[in-house]
Scaffold this motif. Sequence first.
Motif, PDB file in Angstrom:
ATOM      1  N   LYS A  27       9.041  25.320   1.450  1.00 24.66           N
ATOM      2  CA  LYS A  27       8.895  24.876   0.070  1.00 24.66           C
ATOM      3  C   LYS A  27       8.113  23.575  -0.004  1.00 24.66           C
ATOM      4  O   LYS A  27       8.078  22.800   0.959  1.00 24.66           O
ATOM      5  CB  LYS A  27      10.278  24.677  -0.570  1.00 24.66           C
ATOM      6  N   VAL A  28       7.531  23.323  -1.168  1.00 30.56           N
ATOM      7  CA  VAL A  28       6.787  22.096  -1.433  1.00 30.56           C
ATOM      8  C   VAL A  28       7.404  21.432  -2.657  1.00 30.56           C
ATOM      9  O   VAL A  28       7.547  22.057  -3.710  1.00 30.56           O
ATOM     10  CB  VAL A  28       5.292  22.384  -1.666  1.00 30.56           C
ATOM     11  N   SER A  29       7.770  20.156  -2.505  1.00 29.57           N
ATOM     12  CA  SER A  29       8.431  19.399  -3.572  1.00 29.57           C
ATOM     13  C   SER A  29       7.515  18.285  -4.049  1.00 29.57           C
ATOM     14  O   SER A  29       7.172  17.387  -3.288  1.00 29.57           O
ATOM     15  CB  SER A  29       9.749  18.809  -3.045  1.00 29.57           C
ATOM     16  N   VAL A 111      12.286  22.368   2.736  1.00 26.39           N
ATOM     17  CA  VAL A 111      11.053  21.718   2.271  1.00 26.39           C
ATOM     18  C   VAL A 111      10.217  21.325   3.487  1.00 26.39           C
ATOM     19  O   VAL A 111      10.720  20.710   4.420  1.00 26.39           O
ATOM     20  CB  VAL A 111      11.363  20.483   1.399  1.00 26.39           C
ATOM     21  N   THR A 315       4.738  24.620 -11.049  1.00 21.85           N
ATOM     22  CA  THR A 315       5.422  24.316  -9.808  1.00 21.85           C
ATOM     23  C   THR A 315       6.891  24.091 -10.132  1.00 21.85           C
ATOM     24  O   THR A 315       7.250  23.799 -11.277  1.00 21.85           O
ATOM     25  CB  THR A 315       4.842  23.077  -9.101  1.00 21.85           C
ATOM     26  N   ASN A 317      10.467  22.071  -9.307  1.00 19.37           N
ATOM     27  CA  ASN A 317      10.913  20.796  -8.753  1.00 19.37           C
ATOM     28  C   ASN A 317      12.353  20.515  -9.161  1.00 19.37           C
ATOM     29  O   ASN A 317      12.895  21.137 -10.076  1.00 19.37           O
ATOM     30  CB  ASN A 317      10.010  19.667  -9.249  1.00 19.37           C
ATOM     31  N   GLN A 350       4.971  28.024  -4.692  1.00 22.48           N
ATOM     32  CA  GLN A 350       4.770  27.102  -3.563  1.00 22.48           C
ATOM     33  C   GLN A 350       3.286  26.881  -3.282  1.00 22.48           C
ATOM     34  O   GLN A 350       2.874  25.771  -2.920  1.00 22.48           O
ATOM     35  CB  GLN A 350       5.478  27.631  -2.313  1.00 22.48           C
ATOM     36  N   ALA A 354       1.368  23.384  -3.203  1.00 23.78           N
ATOM     37  CA  ALA A 354       0.588  22.965  -2.034  1.00 23.78           C
ATOM     38  C   ALA A 354      -0.836  22.602  -2.443  1.00 23.78           C
ATOM     39  O   ALA A 354      -1.404  21.613  -1.962  1.00 23.78           O
ATOM     40  CB  ALA A 354       0.580  24.073  -0.984  1.00 23.78           C
ATOM     41  N   VAL A 371       2.913  27.486   4.459  1.00 25.53           N
ATOM     42  CA  VAL A 371       3.735  28.157   3.461  1.00 25.53           C
ATOM     43  C   VAL A 371       3.532  29.657   3.517  1.00 25.53           C
ATOM     44  O   VAL A 371       4.503  30.447   3.531  1.00 25.53           O
ATOM     45  CB  VAL A 371       3.394  27.623   2.052  1.00 25.53           C
TER      46      VAL A 371
END
Length: 377
Positions: A27-29, A111, A315, A317, A350, A354, A371
């Motif tokens: 995952k990307v936060s 993450v 996205t 979050n 994701q 990214a 990812v």
Amino acid sequence: MARAQRNGRQPRREATVDGVPIRSLPKVSLHDHLDGGVRASTVFELATAAGLELPVDTSRALGEWFAEQSASDSLVDYLKTFELTVAVMQSADDLTRIAREFVADLANDGVVYGEVRWAPEQHQAGGLELEDAVQAVQDGIAQGEEAAEEAGRPIRVNQILSAMRSGTRSLEIARLALDFRDEGVVAFDLAGPEDGHPPADHAEALDLLAAEFFPVTLHAGEAAGLDSIRSALIDGRALRLGHGVRIAEDLEEVASEGDEVRVSFGDLARWVRDREIALELAPTSNLGTGAIARWGTSLEDHPFDLLYQLGFAVTVNTDNRLMSRTTLTRELARLVDAFEYDLDDLLEFQLNAAAAAFLPVEQREELIDIVTEGFER
């Protein structure tokens, strides 16, 4: 076209999508506040040691108190809970510890890349210089990254420095961000009460950042509407929108036939969609602060799915994990439950994140590969 929705239910403890545990997915936060992601147990311990007055007697009860206070449908009331977390973040040692734990919690949530935002100007009550505060957080991040690597959960985390939009120190914080641009700080933000404090009030700081080609993401379209978003883009030259959920106010349903919905775009919404300006949406937080009150009071009412179906760069979050009692896994699980998303949808979220990360293009491409490969496994 918005998808058919079903009645919401709380995700299972081991949330899955297409049979895959969501926690295991990379995952990307992008939108995660340091002072909103402190462990309740850490707040309790540090506050007790400092002799601060607490509203409850145990760390578990404190976590529940944060959640109850934050579900107020008011951003102003929501922000009041930060008085306690900020109060225990006034020394270099405490900042380093909290940043280290912050990274560990992200890594445990799957993450692989995160950006943590916080306002250094709020952490000087104990005499810390701004530079020392930023370095303390960076030290904690480095420790957290090293521990995660040793545990087999590699992660990279960068800082976003926020200036308080109701304050007068934005130029100072902008200069601070530039001083640390090669030492872990990747962007600038304006945080705090949004309504009545437009980016135009911080023109000198924002002009400096633009002249130095330094990335900006601004809170906009949460407590305030389209004018807030317009100012973030024009006055702030924002590359992403912190929340930005109220961009949906610039959309108008013009026809509906069965499952097909035709939508008319305002100029602002079309610009945000066509330029792929990432929306840093935080579903649970958006409910708690009343940001989606125009559309309803449940997750199924959130315009997230409409924005996604219309091609916006959405996205997912957490915003504030402590206050919303959430994780990125939980946010994704709630969306799966509300809108019947599958693995491909979660991958899209994701990849959007990214692609919007404040990294050089080569590193964004590498992150996209990480990812994609993780989802394929």
